[in-house]
Design a protein around this motif. Structure first.
Motif, PDB file in Angstrom:
ATOM      1  N   MET A   1      38.614  -5.262  -7.348  1.00  0.00           N
ATOM      2  CA  MET A   1      39.597  -5.083  -8.418  1.00  0.00           C
ATOM      3  C   MET A   1      39.191  -5.899  -9.632  1.00  0.00           C
ATOM      4  N   GLN A   2      39.159  -5.248 -10.778  1.00  0.00           N
ATOM      5  CA  GLN A   2      38.761  -5.930 -12.000  1.00  0.00           C
ATOM      6  C   GLN A   2      39.867  -6.865 -12.487  1.00  0.00           C
ATOM      7  N   PHE A   3      39.439  -7.959 -13.132  1.00  0.00           N
ATOM      8  CA  PHE A   3      40.387  -8.960 -13.615  1.00  0.00           C
ATOM      9  C   PHE A   3      41.348  -8.356 -14.639  1.00  0.00           C
ATOM     10  N   GLU A   4      40.843  -7.462 -15.474  1.00  0.00           N
ATOM     11  CA  GLU A   4      41.684  -6.846 -16.507  1.00  0.00           C
ATOM     12  C   GLU A   4      42.841  -6.068 -15.884  1.00  0.00           C
ATOM     13  N   ASN A   5      42.537  -5.333 -14.825  1.00  0.00           N
ATOM     14  CA  ASN A   5      43.589  -4.564 -14.147  1.00  0.00           C
ATOM     15  C   ASN A   5      44.613  -5.484 -13.507  1.00  0.00           C
ATOM     16  N   TRP A   6      44.113  -6.547 -12.881  1.00  0.00           N
ATOM     17  CA  TRP A   6      45.016  -7.505 -12.235  1.00  0.00           C
ATOM     18  C   TRP A   6      45.915  -8.188 -13.267  1.00  0.00           C
ATOM     19  N   PHE A   7      45.324  -8.562 -14.399  1.00  0.00           N
ATOM     20  CA  PHE A   7      46.094  -9.234 -15.447  1.00  0.00           C
ATOM     21  C   PHE A   7      47.163  -8.302 -16.013  1.00  0.00           C
ATOM     22  N   MET A   8      46.834  -7.048 -16.202  1.00  0.00           N
ATOM     23  CA  MET A   8      47.804  -6.080 -16.705  1.00  0.00           C
ATOM     24  C   MET A   8      48.936  -5.884 -15.699  1.00  0.00           C
ATOM     25  N   PHE A   9      48.566  -5.803 -14.425  1.00  0.00           N
ATOM     26  CA  PHE A   9      49.582  -5.677 -13.373  1.00  0.00           C
ATOM     27  C   PHE A   9      50.529  -6.866 -13.395  1.00  0.00           C
ATOM     28  N   CYS A  10      49.977  -8.074 -13.476  1.00  0.00           N
ATOM     29  CA  CYS A  10      50.807  -9.283 -13.478  1.00  0.00           C
ATOM     30  C   CYS A  10      51.711  -9.342 -14.708  1.00  0.00           C
ATOM     31  N   SER A  11      51.212  -8.884 -15.842  1.00  0.00           N
ATOM     32  CA  SER A  11      52.015  -8.890 -17.069  1.00  0.00           C
ATOM     33  C   SER A  11      53.235  -7.991 -16.920  1.00  0.00           C
ATOM     34  N   SER A  57      55.730   1.318  -0.687  1.00  0.00           N
ATOM     35  CA  SER A  57      55.173   1.968  -1.870  1.00  0.00           C
ATOM     36  C   SER A  57      53.706   2.313  -1.654  1.00  0.00           C
ATOM     37  N   VAL A  58      52.952   1.342  -1.150  1.00  0.00           N
ATOM     38  CA  VAL A  58      51.532   1.566  -0.926  1.00  0.00           C
ATOM     39  C   VAL A  58      51.310   2.647   0.125  1.00  0.00           C
ATOM     40  N   LEU A  59      52.169   2.678   1.126  1.00  0.00           N
ATOM     41  CA  LEU A  59      52.036   3.675   2.181  1.00  0.00           C
ATOM     42  C   LEU A  59      52.593   5.037   1.774  1.00  0.00           C
ATOM     43  N   GLY A  60      53.269   5.076   0.615  1.00  0.00           N
ATOM     44  CA  GLY A  60      53.800   6.343   0.133  1.00  0.00           C
ATOM     45  C   GLY A  60      55.185   6.681   0.649  1.00  0.00           C
ATOM     46  N   THR A 131      58.510  -0.259  -7.794  1.00  0.00           N
ATOM     47  CA  THR A 131      57.352  -0.446  -6.925  1.00  0.00           C
ATOM     48  C   THR A 131      56.614   0.863  -6.691  1.00  0.00           C
ATOM     49  N   THR A 132      57.363   1.962  -6.597  1.00  0.00           N
ATOM     50  CA  THR A 132      56.725   3.260  -6.391  1.00  0.00           C
ATOM     51  C   THR A 132      55.880   3.658  -7.593  1.00  0.00           C
ATOM     52  N   ALA A 133      56.364   3.350  -8.788  1.00  0.00           N
ATOM     53  CA  ALA A 133      55.644   3.731 -10.006  1.00  0.00           C
ATOM     54  C   ALA A 133      54.507   2.764 -10.331  1.00  0.00           C
ATOM     55  N   LEU A 134      54.678   1.484  -9.973  1.00  0.00           N
ATOM     56  CA  LEU A 134      53.722   0.468 -10.408  1.00  0.00           C
ATOM     57  C   LEU A 134      52.467   0.402  -9.544  1.00  0.00           C
ATOM     58  N   PHE A 135      52.628   0.248  -8.257  1.00  0.00           N
ATOM     59  CA  PHE A 135      51.483  -0.029  -7.388  1.00  0.00           C
ATOM     60  C   PHE A 135      50.403   1.065  -7.405  1.00  0.00           C
ATOM     61  N   PRO A 136      50.786   2.337  -7.335  1.00  0.00           N
ATOM     62  CA  PRO A 136      49.735   3.371  -7.324  1.00  0.00           C
ATOM     63  C   PRO A 136      48.849   3.364  -8.560  1.00  0.00           C
ATOM     64  N   VAL A 140      42.823   1.697  -6.359  1.00  0.00           N
ATOM     65  CA  VAL A 140      41.641   2.557  -6.467  1.00  0.00           C
ATOM     66  C   VAL A 140      41.349   3.125  -5.082  1.00  0.00           C
ATOM     67  N   ALA A 141      41.398   4.433  -4.976  1.00  0.00           N
ATOM     68  CA  ALA A 141      41.290   5.086  -3.674  1.00  0.00           C
ATOM     69  C   ALA A 141      39.963   4.799  -2.979  1.00  0.00           C
ATOM     70  N   ASN A 142      38.902   4.624  -3.744  1.00  0.00           N
ATOM     71  CA  ASN A 142      37.580   4.435  -3.148  1.00  0.00           C
ATOM     72  C   ASN A 142      37.304   2.995  -2.719  1.00  0.00           C
ATOM     73  N   ASP A 143      38.160   2.061  -3.137  1.00  0.00           N
ATOM     74  CA  ASP A 143      37.986   0.658  -2.769  1.00  0.00           C
ATOM     75  C   ASP A 143      38.840   0.331  -1.550  1.00  0.00           C
ATOM     76  N   PRO A 144      38.510  -0.758  -0.843  1.00  0.00           N
ATOM     77  CA  PRO A 144      39.294  -1.146   0.346  1.00  0.00           C
ATOM     78  C   PRO A 144      40.773  -1.317   0.012  1.00  0.00           C
TER      79      PRO A 144
END
Length: 207
Positions: A1-11, A57-60, A131-136, A140-144
């Protein structure tokens, strides 16, 4: 996971968790009534509820709830009824000037405070939608999946704990040691009305 994505999520998560809502109200009331340390138990319960919703949310599974009118309605009504119940108790009993270790505090068990936090989290449809809207958006489907899930959920829980603890601390510090019975009852009426109003608005919210 890229830092930019994580930072945006946290914001985004920080803005959501810092916004006053039912959880902040419950935690503030418990901090006023039972002390800051006791309110931390409610916060842990609320964070547990958020963890459960985040997992769904992660499990759908949350998406299933959102697309099921009956399931969504049941959660909405139960959450509204619980807020009204809390508001009624505050309206009747008021906000007490209770010190930790007092008889009344002892009657409010840690299990009750913890369960209260869990229920407030699980019965808030807005939290389910969030949570349903945010986490997905950040998975990234291809990452663990487990690695990404762990980072996002842990970050979300820590932010929630920090924000709710801040509400509890502010409420406790604002509490006057010389508060009299009339003020206690007045605060109970104000907070009780807020809870009841929030419950009614939640029940009236469309899907």
């Amino acid at each position: 996971m890229q830092f930019e994505n994580w930072f945006m999520f946290c914001s985004i998560a920080l803005l959501a968790t810092a916004t006053p809502g039912p959880a902040a109200l419950v935690v503030s009331i418990n901090s006023l009534s039972f002390g800051f340390k006791k309110s931390l138990i409610t916060i842990l319960g609320n964070v547990t509820g958020l963890f459960i919703m985040s997992t769904f949310s992660v499990l759908g599974l949350s998406a299933v709830v959102l697309h099921s009118t009956m399931a969504f309605t049941v959660i909405k009504i139960f959450g509204a009824a619980y807020l009204v119940y809390l508001g009624f108790k505050l309206w009747v009993n008021g906000v007490g000037n209770i010190e930790v270790g007092s008889t009344k505090t002892a009657k409010c068990s840690s299990l009750n405070l913890y369960t209260q936090g869990v229920l407030v989290a699980l019965t808030n449809p807005k939290a389910v939608i969030f949570t349903t809207a945010l986490f997905p958006q950040f998975i990234v489907a291809n990452d663990p999946l487990m690695y990404q899930f762990s980072i996002l959920v842990l970050s979300f829980m820590l932010l929630s704990f920090f924000c709710l603890s801040s509400y509890a601390l502010v409420a406790q510090r604002a509490k006057s040691r010389t508060i009299n019975t009339q003020v206690q009852n007045l605060l109970g009426k104000i907070f009780g009305t807020t809870f009841i109003g929030a419950g009614c608005m939640l029940a009236a919210t469309s899907e």
